[in-house]
Design a protein around this motif. Structure first.
Motif, PDB file in Angstrom:
ATOM      1  N   ILE A 146      -6.640   3.779   8.320  1.00 46.08           N
ATOM      2  CA  ILE A 146      -5.953   2.596   8.916  1.00 46.08           C
ATOM      3  C   ILE A 146      -6.102   2.982  10.431  1.00 46.08           C
ATOM      4  CG2 ILE A 146      -3.832   1.597   9.265  1.00 46.08           C
ATOM      5  CD1 ILE A 146      -2.735   2.805   6.720  1.00 46.08           C
TER       6      ILE A 146
ATOM      7  N   ILE B 297      -7.487  -1.570   7.587  1.00 49.08           N
ATOM      8  CA  ILE B 297      -7.123  -0.669   6.312  1.00 49.08           C
ATOM      9  C   ILE B 297      -8.499  -0.792   5.354  1.00 49.08           C
ATOM     10  CG2 ILE B 297      -5.922  -2.617   5.378  1.00 49.08           C
ATOM     11  CD1 ILE B 297      -4.088  -0.354   4.008  1.00 49.08           C
TER      12      ILE B 297
ATOM     13  N   VAL C 272       0.900   5.631   0.909  1.00 47.40           N
ATOM     14  CA  VAL C 272       0.046   6.580   1.823  1.00 47.40           C
ATOM     15  C   VAL C 272       0.681   7.812   1.556  1.00 47.40           C
ATOM     16  CG1 VAL C 272      -0.594   7.360   3.968  1.00 47.40           C
ATOM     17  CG2 VAL C 272      -0.730   5.088   3.471  1.00 47.40           C
TER      18      VAL C 272
ATOM     19  N   ALA D 262      -4.787   8.608   7.266  1.00 46.95           N
ATOM     20  CA  ALA D 262      -3.925   7.365   7.119  1.00 46.95           C
ATOM     21  C   ALA D 262      -2.706   7.789   7.257  1.00 46.95           C
ATOM     22  CB  ALA D 262      -4.241   6.706   5.749  1.00 46.95           C
TER      23      ALA D 262
ATOM     24  N   GLN E 103      -4.044  11.415   1.777  1.00 45.87           N
ATOM     25  CA  GLN E 103      -4.785  10.475   2.565  1.00 45.87           C
ATOM     26  C   GLN E 103      -4.337  10.942   4.162  1.00 45.87           C
ATOM     27  OE1 GLN E 103      -2.568   8.453   0.326  1.00 45.87           O
ATOM     28  NE2 GLN E 103      -3.993   9.300  -1.377  1.00 45.87           N
TER      29      GLN E 103
ATOM     30  N   PRO F 269      -4.520   3.464   0.847  1.00 46.91           N
ATOM     31  CA  PRO F 269      -5.418   3.534   2.185  1.00 46.91           C
ATOM     32  C   PRO F 269      -6.004   4.954   2.195  1.00 46.91           C
ATOM     33  CG  PRO F 269      -3.377   2.586   2.763  1.00 46.91           C
ATOM     34  CD  PRO F 269      -3.341   3.473   1.290  1.00 46.91           C
TER      35      PRO F 269
ATOM     36  N   GLY G 145      -9.193   1.152   1.682  1.00 46.10           N
ATOM     37  CA  GLY G 145      -8.539   1.843   0.781  1.00 46.10           C
ATOM     38  C   GLY G 145      -8.926   1.284  -0.414  1.00 46.10           C
TER      39      GLY G 145
ATOM     40  N   ALA H  86       0.796  -1.410  -0.081  1.00 48.32           N
ATOM     41  CA  ALA H  86      -0.006   0.045  -0.053  1.00 48.32           C
ATOM     42  C   ALA H  86       0.734   1.325  -0.060  1.00 48.32           C
ATOM     43  CB  ALA H  86      -0.705  -0.093   1.222  1.00 48.32           C
TER      44      ALA H  86
END
Length: 221
Positions: free
Chosen positions: A119, A97, A75, A82, A79, A116, A99, A73
């Motif tokens: 989280i 999570i 980030v 997250a 975001q 995501p 996303g 993933a």
């Protein structure tokens, strides 16, 4: 305002084999081998590693594992919720999570990654419930595949021609993990874990577009 898509439960093993994308009504979906159309995914996994992409960028590549496999993933600043969590989180950590999945095409293969939205750290009971529910949903999709029910099911047969026993075995493996955890918790011991051989990824092979960190589609929800 467009209603946000329901987050689907998909095991990592199936997610990693999902390479076909569908554009529909301005939204992008990933089609899984058992015929699930996924715009958003809900997973519970162990955050194994976090790596900053470039110096002082505050963009992070995450490596996560559920009982069936390991996935990635990314980030970034688009975001914020997250990102705040990841900045404060140490690894390893069990996390839930939510996303959006994205498929990237490299020179010789495809890579799926999650962007995501949220989280949060969770405990083992949440993980076990997620495994049970994801197993149930997966078996329902396998049954639909056997009955060839629905447009997406037919497309999944055309694109992937999956061996459904492979996905039944995946479900069994996940459920056995829960059973093992329960038995071991009763003994107040840490659960043994048989790690799968990790596939080495050369991320230089894939061109991650700026869109990966774009919030436009979220703002449209």
């Amino acid at each position: 305002m467009r209603r946000r898509e329901v987050a689907k439960r998909v095991f990592a093993y199936e997610l990693l084999r999902s390479t076909h994308q569908i554009e529909s009504e301005g939204l992008r979906y990933v089609l899984t081998p058992t015929g699930e159309r996924v715009n958003r995914i809900f997973s519970v996994a162990v955050l194994l590693d976090k790596e900053e992409i470039g110096a002082d960028t505050n963009n992070w590549r995450l490596r996560l594992a559920d009982p069936t496999g390991t996935f990635f993933a990314t980030v970034g600043k688009f975001q914020p919720e997250a990102l705040e969590t990841i900045n404060e989180m140490n690894v390893p950590e069990l996390v839930a999570i939510v996303g959006k999945p994205r498929v990237f095409e490299g020179v010789s293969r495809k890579l799926i990654s999650i962007r995501p939205e949220n989280i949060v750290a969770v405990d083992l009971s949440v993980r076990d419930y997620w495994v049970l529910e994801t197993a149930r949903r997966t078996l329902e999709r396998i049954e639909a595949m056997e009955k060839r029910e629905g447009e997406d099911v037919e497309l999944a047969w055309t694109v992937y021609d999956p061996d459904l026993n492979e996905y039944r075995d995946m479900v069994k493996k996940a459920l056995l993990t829960v059973k093992e955890d329960v038995e071991i918790m009763e003994k107040l011991e840490e659960p043994p874990r048989e790690d799968e051989p990790e596939e080495e990824f050369d991320f230089e092979e894939f061109e991650f577009e700026e869109e990966e960190f774009d919030l436009t589609d979220l703002l449209e929800d």
